[in-house]
Design a protein around this motif. Structure first.
Motif, PDB file in Angstrom:
ATOM      1  N   GLU A  41       7.846   4.304  -8.164  1.00 51.90           N
ATOM      2  CA  GLU A  41       8.774   3.681  -9.121  1.00 51.90           C
ATOM      3  C   GLU A  41       9.598   2.633  -8.389  1.00 51.90           C
ATOM      4  O   GLU A  41       9.702   2.647  -7.152  1.00 51.90           O
ATOM      5  N   LYS A  42      10.238   1.811  -9.216  1.00 52.70           N
ATOM      6  CA  LYS A  42      11.009   0.706  -8.639  1.00 52.70           C
ATOM      7  C   LYS A  42      12.105   1.204  -7.681  1.00 52.70           C
ATOM      8  O   LYS A  42      12.260   0.707  -6.566  1.00 52.70           O
ATOM      9  N   HIS A  43      12.811   2.257  -8.157  1.00 45.82           N
ATOM     10  CA  HIS A  43      13.921   2.708  -7.313  1.00 45.82           C
ATOM     11  C   HIS A  43      13.408   3.386  -6.042  1.00 45.82           C
ATOM     12  O   HIS A  43      14.077   3.417  -5.025  1.00 45.82           O
ATOM     13  N   GLU A  44      12.184   3.905  -6.114  1.00 40.73           N
ATOM     14  CA  GLU A  44      11.590   4.503  -4.892  1.00 40.73           C
ATOM     15  C   GLU A  44      11.185   3.405  -3.903  1.00 40.73           C
ATOM     16  O   GLU A  44      11.339   3.556  -2.697  1.00 40.73           O
ATOM     17  N   VAL A  45      10.707   2.303  -4.504  1.00 38.72           N
ATOM     18  CA  VAL A  45      10.349   1.155  -3.645  1.00 38.72           C
ATOM     19  C   VAL A  45      11.556   0.705  -2.841  1.00 38.72           C
ATOM     20  O   VAL A  45      11.464   0.398  -1.653  1.00 38.72           O
ATOM     21  N   ILE A  46      12.708   0.738  -3.525  1.00 40.78           N
ATOM     22  CA  ILE A  46      13.942   0.325  -2.829  1.00 40.78           C
ATOM     23  C   ILE A  46      14.216   1.243  -1.656  1.00 40.78           C
ATOM     24  O   ILE A  46      14.570   0.795  -0.554  1.00 40.78           O
TER      25      ILE A  46
ATOM     26  N   GLU B 259       0.831  -1.201   0.000  1.00 44.61           N
ATOM     27  CA  GLU B 259       0.000   0.000   0.000  1.00 44.61           C
ATOM     28  C   GLU B 259       0.868   1.255   0.000  1.00 44.61           C
ATOM     29  O   GLU B 259       0.618   2.197  -0.740  1.00 44.61           O
ATOM     30  N   LEU B 260       1.909   1.215   0.835  1.00 41.07           N
ATOM     31  CA  LEU B 260       2.808   2.367   0.964  1.00 41.07           C
ATOM     32  C   LEU B 260       3.483   2.712  -0.363  1.00 41.07           C
ATOM     33  O   LEU B 260       3.724   3.869  -0.678  1.00 41.07           O
TER      34      LEU B 260
ATOM     35  N   LEU C 114       7.959 -15.985   1.707  1.00 38.79           N
ATOM     36  CA  LEU C 114       8.878 -15.288   0.798  1.00 38.79           C
ATOM     37  C   LEU C 114       8.077 -14.590  -0.310  1.00 38.79           C
ATOM     38  O   LEU C 114       7.155 -15.172  -0.868  1.00 38.79           O
ATOM     39  N   PHE C 115       8.400 -13.318  -0.567  1.00 41.59           N
ATOM     40  CA  PHE C 115       7.755 -12.496  -1.596  1.00 41.59           C
ATOM     41  C   PHE C 115       6.302 -12.166  -1.300  1.00 41.59           C
ATOM     42  O   PHE C 115       5.604 -11.638  -2.136  1.00 41.59           O
ATOM     43  N   GLU C 116       5.817 -12.546  -0.087  1.00 40.58           N
ATOM     44  CA  GLU C 116       4.433 -12.194   0.267  1.00 40.58           C
ATOM     45  C   GLU C 116       4.400 -10.779   0.806  1.00 40.58           C
ATOM     46  O   GLU C 116       5.417 -10.103   0.907  1.00 40.58           O
ATOM     47  N   GLU C 117       3.207 -10.363   1.162  1.00 36.60           N
ATOM     48  CA  GLU C 117       3.005  -9.018   1.714  1.00 36.60           C
ATOM     49  C   GLU C 117       3.778  -8.822   3.011  1.00 36.60           C
ATOM     50  O   GLU C 117       3.908  -9.739   3.815  1.00 36.60           O
ATOM     51  N   ILE C 118       4.343  -7.618   3.104  1.00 37.39           N
ATOM     52  CA  ILE C 118       5.044  -7.269   4.347  1.00 37.39           C
ATOM     53  C   ILE C 118       4.139  -6.331   5.140  1.00 37.39           C
ATOM     54  O   ILE C 118       3.621  -5.359   4.599  1.00 37.39           O
TER      55      ILE C 118
END
Lengths: 191, 243
Positions: B198-203, B192-193, B225-229
């Motif tokens: 963008e991808k680099h912002e996600v990082i 949600e956050l 693994l790879f599920e929602e955090i």
């Protein structure tokens, strides 16, 4: 165009593009003319160059454009190192023979100097002061001749322009004639 | 003299018999004649005796001249001595050779004066025509095309620079933003956050989240693994920093 057949101009152009110097045979070939016409053209070019910054050196085998003696002091500075060539007495004697007597074989040079001259000749050749050409009469021998480098170094356009050429040449030929005479005739008592 | 010595280093040249003889005559200020030759014969023979080792041919020349000199000397001492035609010829020939050699030495001195005094400078010899490899089908256009092709392959330095300086979210800002949000919502899902990021912002968000975990401000759970955090504020209190 009227210039297209002008031999002196074409000689000058050929010498210029080839860095100043070409063998006479090559010049004649390039211009497709015979030797007398080439000699005439060279003389005419020589006359035209009078009073310019350049001059023409002609040896038996090649023609070379060079800086005229009036202007040579101006450019001498650049070449100071190249020009400060020393030479020993032996070398100078060999050059004197070749210049004043004319093209000579090693045997003739040796006999005149009374000593083996092969190493001196080798050095003079490697310094570009003399060159050798075949002897048409004897394939085993070479004639050694002055190069344009040598003429340029002593500041003359051709071999006959060296100082005292006529007198020394005449005296030298007198020796050769007197030798022939003495071989023919039996002389009186030695005094 | 100095000059000739230096020259001699480059090319060992012998002083021959004629030179020796002429030097002896000139030292004594004599002219070339049978008389003067008879006079220097002894000095010449003395010189020959002290000759250093030299090739046989050279030595022979010295001996030959010595024999003629002895003939001259004998003739001077015994005027009645008859010379054969051959002997006369060799005497005359020696004189002639000497006189001619003297002339050559004179000519050499003339040349010495002119040597390099006023040279005619030659053109700087154009170097031998370099053997240039020049295929017939090469022309300027094809070279330009080749250059352009090469340029298109090369990485564009300008684009690289732009990527490096592209504005990204500041980690600190994101940390502050996250904390604020969690102070209100207590719990948030990472997806949600970062939904419209963008991808680099996600990082950057991910790094910010890790930083908050490390400092103990939040706790994080991920089922698989790879599920929602899921992010939860650790303490429901007013934020310690930020406004």
């Amino acid at each position: 165009m009227s210039m297209s057949n002008d031999i002196p101009s074409r000689v000058e152009a050929l010498l210029f593009v080839d860095g100043g110097s070409l063998p006479l045979r090559k010049l004649a070939h390039l211009l497709d003319i015979k030797d007398p016409a080439l000699q005439e053209g060279l003389q005419e070019l020589s006359r035209r160059l009078a009073g310019t910054g350049l001059t023409l050196i002609v040896t038996d085998t090649e023609a070379t454009l060079a800086v005229a003696s009036d202007t040579s002091q101006t450019v001498k500075k650049i070449y100071e190192r190249e020009l400060s060539r020393e030479i020993g007495d032996a070398g100078l004697e060999v050059l004197a023979i070749i210049l004043y007597r004319g093209p000579s074989t090693r045997a003739q040079i040796d006999y005149i100097r009374g000593v083996n001259t092969s190493s001196t000749i080798r050095t003079l050749m490697s310094r570009g002061l003399i060159e050798r050409t075949g002897n048409p009469d004897d394939a085993r021998e070479y004639f050694y001749r002055p190069t344009s480098n040598l003429l340029a170094h002593i500041g003359v356009e051709n071999a006959t322009a060296i100082p005292a050429y006529a007198t020394i040449k005449a005296e030298l030929s007198a020796f050769e004639e007197s030798r022939e005479k003495s071989l023919e005739h039996d002389h009186g008592d030695v005094t | 003299m100095n000059m000739s010595q230096r020259f001699a280093i480059a090319m060992p040249s012998f002083e021959g018999p004629l030179e020796t003889l002429l030097n002896l005559i000139e030292e004594r200020k004599l002219s070339i004649s049978t008389v003067s030759l008879a006079e220097v014969t002894d000095a010449y023979l003395a010189y020959v005796e002290k000759l250093p080792e030299m090739p046989l041919g050279e030595t022979a020349q010295f001996i030959l001249v010595a024999s003629t000199l002895l003939l001259i000397k004998s003739r001077a001492l015994l005027p009645t001595l008859e010379l054969s035609p051959d002997e006369r010829e060799s005497v005359e020939e020696l004189e002639r050779r000497l006189a001619r050699y003297a002339l050559i030495r004179k000519a050499a001195r003339v040349l010495r004066k002119e040597w390099g005094k006023a040279p005619l400078v030659l053109a700087r010899r154009s170097p031998e025509r370099p053997t240039t490899f020049s295929p017939a089908e090469t022309d300027v256009l094809s070279i330009v095309q080749a250059a352009q092709k090469l340029l298109s392959i090369l990485p564009k330095p300008q684009e690289l620079a732009e990527a490096a300086v592209a504005p990204i979210l500041a980690l600190e800002d994101v940390i502050v933003g996250l904390k604020k949000r969690l102070a209100i919502a207590v719990k948030a899902r990472f997806s949600e956050l970062t939904r419209s990021r963008e991808k680099h912002e996600v990082i950057v968000y991910f790094l910010a989240m890790l930083e908050l975990v490390r400092s103990g401000s939040v706790s994080v759970t991920q089922e698989k693994l790879f599920e929602e955090i899921t992010i939860e504020a650790e303490q429901v209190i007013a934020p310690r920093y930020g406004t």
